[in-house]
Design a protein around this motif. Structure first.
Motif, short mmCIF file in Angstrom:
data_model
loop_
_atom_site.label_atom_id
_atom_site.label_comp_id
_atom_site.label_asym_id
_atom_site.label_seq_id
_atom_site.Cartn_x
_atom_site.Cartn_y
_atom_site.Cartn_z
N GLN A 269 34.98 -37.32 70.08
CA GLN A 269 35.39 -37.44 68.69
C GLN A 269 34.76 -36.35 67.84
OE1 GLN A 269 37.66 -39.34 67.31
NE2 GLN A 269 37.28 -38.42 65.30
N PHE A 270 33.50 -36.01 68.14
CA PHE A 270 32.82 -34.92 67.45
C PHE A 270 33.60 -33.62 67.63
CE2 PHE A 270 29.95 -31.34 67.21
CZ PHE A 270 29.09 -31.64 66.18
N ASP A 271 34.00 -33.34 68.86
CA ASP A 271 34.75 -32.12 69.15
C ASP A 271 36.12 -32.15 68.50
OD1 ASP A 271 34.95 -29.58 70.75
OD2 ASP A 271 36.64 -30.67 71.63
N SER A 272 36.78 -33.32 68.53
CA SER A 272 38.12 -33.44 67.95
C SER A 272 38.11 -33.25 66.44
CB SER A 272 38.70 -34.81 68.30
OG SER A 272 39.92 -35.03 67.65
N SER A 273 37.09 -33.78 65.77
CA SER A 273 37.04 -33.72 64.30
C SER A 273 36.63 -32.34 63.78
CB SER A 273 36.08 -34.78 63.76
OG SER A 273 34.78 -34.61 64.30
N THR A 274 36.23 -31.44 64.69
CA THR A 274 35.87 -30.08 64.27
C THR A 274 36.78 -29.02 64.87
OG1 THR A 274 34.25 -29.94 66.07
CG2 THR A 274 33.43 -30.68 63.92
N THR A 275 37.91 -29.45 65.42
CA THR A 275 38.83 -28.47 66.04
C THR A 275 39.41 -27.49 65.04
OG1 THR A 275 40.61 -30.12 65.83
CG2 THR A 275 39.48 -29.96 67.96
N TRP A 276 39.48 -27.90 63.76
CA TRP A 276 40.06 -27.00 62.74
C TRP A 276 39.24 -25.72 62.60
CZ3 TRP A 276 37.09 -25.57 58.58
CH2 TRP A 276 35.95 -26.33 58.33
N THR A 277 37.96 -25.76 62.97
CA THR A 277 37.12 -24.56 62.83
C THR A 277 37.47 -23.50 63.88
OG1 THR A 277 35.39 -25.43 64.30
CG2 THR A 277 35.22 -25.97 61.96
N LYS A 278 38.30 -23.85 64.85
CA LYS A 278 38.62 -22.93 65.94
C LYS A 278 39.91 -22.15 65.70
CE LYS A 278 36.25 -26.09 69.07
NZ LYS A 278 36.36 -27.03 70.20
N ARG A 279 40.52 -22.36 64.54
CA ARG A 279 41.72 -21.58 64.20
C ARG A 279 41.37 -20.10 64.17
NH1 ARG A 279 43.32 -23.90 58.62
NH2 ARG A 279 44.77 -22.16 58.70
N GLN A 280 42.32 -19.26 64.54
CA GLN A 280 42.08 -17.83 64.65
C GLN A 280 42.57 -17.09 63.40
OE1 GLN A 280 40.52 -16.42 67.51
NE2 GLN A 280 40.15 -18.60 67.88
N PHE A 281 41.68 -16.28 62.82
CA PHE A 281 42.02 -15.43 61.69
C PHE A 281 41.71 -13.99 62.05
CE2 PHE A 281 42.09 -18.07 57.51
CZ PHE A 281 43.00 -18.95 58.09
N PRO A 282 42.48 -13.02 61.56
CA PRO A 282 42.16 -11.61 61.80
C PRO A 282 40.80 -11.25 61.19
CG PRO A 282 44.40 -11.85 60.94
CD PRO A 282 43.73 -13.19 60.80
N LEU A 283 40.13 -10.27 61.81
CA LEU A 283 38.81 -9.84 61.33
C LEU A 283 38.87 -9.40 59.88
CD1 LEU A 283 35.85 -9.21 61.89
CD2 LEU A 283 36.55 -6.98 62.76
N GLU A 284 39.95 -8.74 59.50
CA GLU A 284 40.08 -8.27 58.11
C GLU A 284 40.02 -9.43 57.13
OE1 GLU A 284 43.32 -5.93 55.24
OE2 GLU A 284 43.80 -6.39 57.34
#
Length: 533
Positions: A269-284
Motif C-alpha cells: 500500500q505504501f508503494d501504491s500510494s506513492t506511484t504518482w511520484t514515478k511519472r516521467q518528466f523531461p529534464l528541462e
C-alpha cells in the motif's frame, strides 16, 4: 550613535509590523480557497473511515446529495481516534500520524468547518516565529539582528502562507524541523556542562526528533543531515559528543519503530500510494520547476514556468540565493555554514537524484523540500542582517533597497494569495472552483463519476463547492449508470474514454467537453431529454 539608535528603532518597528501582517494574512479568508483533493483525505482520516468503506457506502450507483459526504468528512460516534490511526496504517502509511491525531482533537473541540480545520495549521504556523528565533540565536550566537530579521522574513514568506492555510501536516513539519535543529545546537553548546544538564539537553533533542519523525517520514533525512554535521564538527572522531548524539538519535528512531513496522507490514500500500511520484518528466521541465520553486520562497503570484515573467524572476532569485550561500560560507565559522549547507543539501538529494537518474517527479512537490527551503531562508537571513549593518553607507543603502524589495515581493504575494479562490498548491483540484460554477448554473444537474485516479478526492472536493440542488451518481467500477429522466443536465467527471463511449452508446447521445485542464476533463451529455434520456 543617535542616528544608529534611530535606525535600530525603525528596523524594530518594521519587524513588528511585518510580524503582525504575517499573522493577519495567515488567518484571513481561511475558507476562501478550494478545499482540495488531499485536504479531503485529511478529513477522511479524521472521520476514522477508510476510502474502501466510502466506496462501499456511496460509490454504488445510487443517486445521492452532497449531505451524503459529510459523514466521511467529520468526527462521528461510529469511529474513534484508534480508527483515525488505523485508516492511516492501512491506506496512507507514508503519512505519519501526529498531525492527524492533533487534527482529530481540534475538530472535536472547535467544529468541522473548513475555516476551523485550516485554522489548526494557521495556529501551528505561529510557532515558527519563536522556533526560528531560538534556532538563529543558537546558530549565529550574538550576530546583530539575525534572529529578528529571520522572524520578519518568515512572516512574509509566500511558501509559509501556502501551508499555513492548508489542512495538511506540512506546517507542523516546519516547526518540528526548527525545534529539532535548535535543540541539537543547544545540546552541542552545553555538552561540556554538568552531566544532568547534558542528559536533559540531549533528551530534548531526542523528543523533538521523535515529534518530527511522527510528523513526516522525510524527517529522517533531516536527522541524517544532523548526524553528518555532528560527526564533521567532531572532526570525524568518536568522542563524547558523537556518542551522546548517537544515543539520542537511536532513542528517537527506536521510538519511531512502531510506525516503521506499520510501513513494512503495509509495504504494498505504501508503494501504491506513492506511484504518482514515478511519472516521467523531461529534464528541462524539472529544471524549470526547480527554479520556479526557489523563487516562490520570496515571490509567488500563482503562475507557472510557462509564464514569460518567470524567465525574468527565477534567474534573479537563483543568483540571490547562490550569493547568500556563498557569503555565508565565506564569512562564518564552518560550524555555522556547514549546518545550513547540510540542511539545504541532504534533505533534497534523496528527492532530486532519483528524478535525475531513474526519472520521477518527487522533487516537484514543494512540500517535500521545505527543510531545504528553511536552510535557504537562513542563508538569506544572515546575508541581509549583516549587510544592513555594513560599515559602508553605499553598501548599506543597496542592501536596504534589496531588503525592501524582498518585503514588497512577500507582501504583494500575500495580497494576491488572499484574494484567490484557487492556487498552484491545489494541484489536481486547481480547476474545481470553475467546474463548480459550471455545474451550479444548471437547473437540475446530475454529476456522474467513478473512484478511479483523482476522481475520488475531487468528487469530495467539489461537494464543498456545489449547491444542494446538485445530485451525484458515483460508481466504483465502469458499469453503465441508470440515469433517471428528471435531470436537465448530465455531467461526467473525468471518465475514461472507454467508459464515456459506452455511456454514449447505451443512451445514443454524444458528449462534449465543458472544462479541461492538465489534470482532468468535465464532459456534458448533449441534450439528454430530447431523445427520452
Amino acid at each position: 550613535m543617535r542616528h544608529l539608535k534611530l535606525a535600530r528603532n525603525k528596523l524594530r518597528f518594521l519587524i513588528v509590523v511585518l510580524l503582525m501582517l504575517g499573522v493577519f494574512f495567515r488567518f484571513f479568508n481561511l475558507d476562501g480557497k478550494v478545499y482540495w483533493h488531499d485536504e479531503t483525505f485529511t478529513s477522511l482520516r479524521i472521520s476514522g473511515y477508510t476510502a474502501n468503506e466510502v466506496r462501499q457506502q456511496i460509490f454504488n450507483g445510487h443517486i445521492i446529495s452532497k449531505e451524503s459526504f459529510a459523514k466521511f468528512q467529520s468526527p462521528n460516534m461510529e469511529k474513534g481516534l484508534i480508527n483515525t490511526i488505523m485508516s492511516l496504517e492501512t491506506e496512507d502509511p507514508h503519512h505519519a500520524p501526529l498531525y492527524y491525531v492533533i487534527a482529530r482533537f481540534w475538530v472535536e473541540i472547535f467544529g468541522n468547518s473548513v475555516t476551523v480545520i485550516r485554522s489548526l495549521s494557521a495556529f501551528i504556523s505561529l510557532l515558527i516565529f519563536p522556533s526560528i528565533y531560538w534556532l538563529c540565536r543558537e546558530l549565529f550566537k550574538e550576530s546583530v539582528w539575525v534572529s529578528e530579521i529571520a522572524i520578519a522574513l518568515m512572516a512574509i514568506s509566500p511558501i509559509h502562507l501556502v501551508y499555513a492555510q492548508e489542512a495538511r501536516e506540512y506546517i507542523l513539519w516546519i516547526v518540528t524541523i526548527l525545534l529539532c535543529s535548535a535543540s541539537l545546537l543547544r545540546a552541542l553548546r552545553l555538552e561540556s556542562k554538568h552531566k544532568v544538564l547534558r542528559i536533559l539537553t540531549w533528551g530534548i533533542y531526542a523528543v523533538t526528533l521523535i515529534l518530527s519523525l511522527y510528523t513526516s517520514l522525510l524527517s529522517g533525512f533531516v536527522a541524517i543531515a544532523h548526524g553528518i554535521y555532528v560527526i564533521a564538527t567532531a572532526k570525524f572522531r568518536f568522542n563524547r559528543t558523537v556518542k551522546a548524539y548517537l544515543l539520542a538519535s537511536i532513542a528517537g528512531f527506536l521510538a519511531f519503530t512502531p510506525w516503521v513496522l506499520v510501513m513494512i507490514d503495509n509495504f504494498l500500500q505504501f508503494d501504491s500510494s506513492t506511484t504518482w511520484t514515478k511519472r516521467q518528466f523531461p529534464l528541462e521541465i524539472l529544471i524549470k520547476s526547480w527554479l520556479l520553486q526557489l523563487s516562490r520562497i520570496f515571490l509567488d503570484l500563482n503562475f507557472g514556468f510557462e509564464n514569460p515573467f518567470s524567465y525574468v524572476i527565477t534567474p534573479i532569485f537563483l543568483i540571490f540565493i547562490g550569493y547568500s550561500i556563498y557569503f555565508l560560507c565565506r564569512t562564518t565559522n564552518y560550524k555555522v555554514w556547514l549546518f545550513i549547507v547540510m540542511l539545504i543539501v541532504i534533505p533534497a538529494l534523496p528527492l532530486v537524484l532519483p528524478d535525475l537518474i531513474v526519472g520521477g517527479i518527487r522533487s516537484l512537490s514543494e512540500r517535500y523540500l521545505l527543510a531545504s527551503y528553511l536552510g535557504i531562508q537562513l542563508a538569506v537571513t544572515y546575508l541581509l542582517a549583516t549587510q544592513l549593518h555594513n560599515e559602508s553607507l553605499v553598501s548599506r543603502r543597496i542592501w536596504q533597497t534589496i531588503m525592501g524589495l524582498v518585503i514588497i515581493c512577500g507582501l504583494v504575494s500575500y495580497g494576491v494569495n488572499s484574494q484567490a479562490e484557487t492556487w498552484w498548491s491545489k494541484v489536481v483540484s486547481y480547476g474545481n472552483p470553475q467546474v463548480a460554477k459550471i455545474i451550479n448554473q444548471a437547473a437540475h444537474p446530475l454529476l456522474i463519476s467513478d473512484d478511479s485516479g483523482i476522481n475520488y478526492g475531487n468528487v469530495f472536493s467539489l461537494s464543498y463547492l456545489l449547491q444542494p440542488k446538485i445530485q451525484f451518481q458515483l460508481l466504483k467500477d465502469h458499469s453503465i449508470p441508470n440515469i433517471p429522466d428528471e435531470f436537465t443536465d448530465i455531467f461526467l467527471l473525468d471518465p475514461s474514454d472507454i467508459w464515456r463511449k459506452q455511456i454514449e452508446t447505451s443512451y445514443h447521445y454524444k458528449t462534449f467537453v465543458v472544462y479541461s485542464d492538465k489534470n482532468y476533463l468535465l464532459w456534458k451529455v448533449e441534450n439528454p431529454h430530447d431523445d427520452g434520456f
